[in-house]
Design a protein around this motif. Structure first.
Motif: not given
Length: 249
Positions: A33-44
């Motif tokens: 998804c071409e996302l930063p780790r922190s962004t991915t973590y918060h979205l999940l």
């Protein structure tokens, strides 16, 4: 982060998860998804709270949650594809003077979900709810032609998979591949007397946003009434439906 980008990123994650055969680790979601780790973590975590994602802690993986299933079930109940296709299909019948239908693929069969019968034309076997062998129908061939070859091979792995109705049609995987290759090159699929003796059909696939074939529009006509304009008219209707479901042609 504004609401629109956040929603777009969340939907991107859900779409990726929906396309996976099994739950996947965080790093894979990040890369896909071409996302930063922190962004991915918060979205999940947000989607976990809403029930759209589940975290399999022992496996360190993430998968779709029950809420995602409910969305899919709601889509099936509302039948949006049939609703969107009803008017274009009626206009197609008015234009060509032959009966038209919309079908979706179910395993090695096509399921007819919408039919518009032309006035004065004989009844067809393609009533709503009827299933027919996909490799014999123009609708099925239009869809199969755009699937990965590995998927087609998995569907037709034994001679018993090639059901016969009128003595016509491919009997082997090699024969089917030739039929599908011809359909891809032409941009539409045909069948002649392989479903019902004396009748022929032409069909074009409807594509989703990933250019995946989700259905096919077809017109059925007497074999001796073949007309080159039929394929053009069917293709125009399929392209219209593709656009209506946010697909690309």
């Amino acid at each position: 982060m504004s609401q629109v980008p956040a929603a777009t990123r969340a939907l991107r994650v859900l779409r990726f998860l929906a396309g996976q055969p099994d739950p996947v680790p965080l790093d894979r979601i990040m890369r896909a998804c071409e996302l930063p780790r922190s962004t991915t973590y918060h979205l999940l975590n947000a989607m976990i709270e809403e029930g759209f994602v589940v975290h399999l802690a022992d496996e360190h993986r993430y998968g779709l949650g029950l809420a995602a299933f409910e969305i899919g079930s709601g889509y099936a109940r509302q039948e949006p594809l049939q609703r969107l296709a009803r008017r274009p299909l009626a206009l197609l019948v008015d234009r060509v003077g032959h009966s038209a239908h919309l079908a979706v693929l179910h395993g090695r069969e096509v399921l007819y979900v919408l039919e518009d019968r032309a006035s004065g034309r004989p009844p067809l076997v393609t009533d709503v709810g009827v299933r027919l062998p996909a490799h014999l129908t123009a609708s099925g061939r239009a869809i199969l032609a755009l699937l990965p070859s590995s998927q087609v091979r998995a569907l037709y792995s034994t001679p018993a998979d090639f059901v016969d109705r009128t003595g016509r049609g491919p009997r082997t995987l090699s024969g089917l591949r030739t039929v599908l290759s011809d359909a891809r090159q032409r941009g539409y699929a045909t069948e002649n007397g392989e479903v019902t003796t004396g009748l022929a059909s032409v069909a074009v696939a409807v594509l989703d946003h990933n250019q995946h074939p989700v259905a096919a529009v077809a017109v059925t006509y007497p074999e001796d009434a073949a007309d080159g304009a039929l394929a053009e008219a069917v293709a125009a209707t399929a392209a219209q439906l593709t656009g209506r479901i946010s697909g690309t042609r």
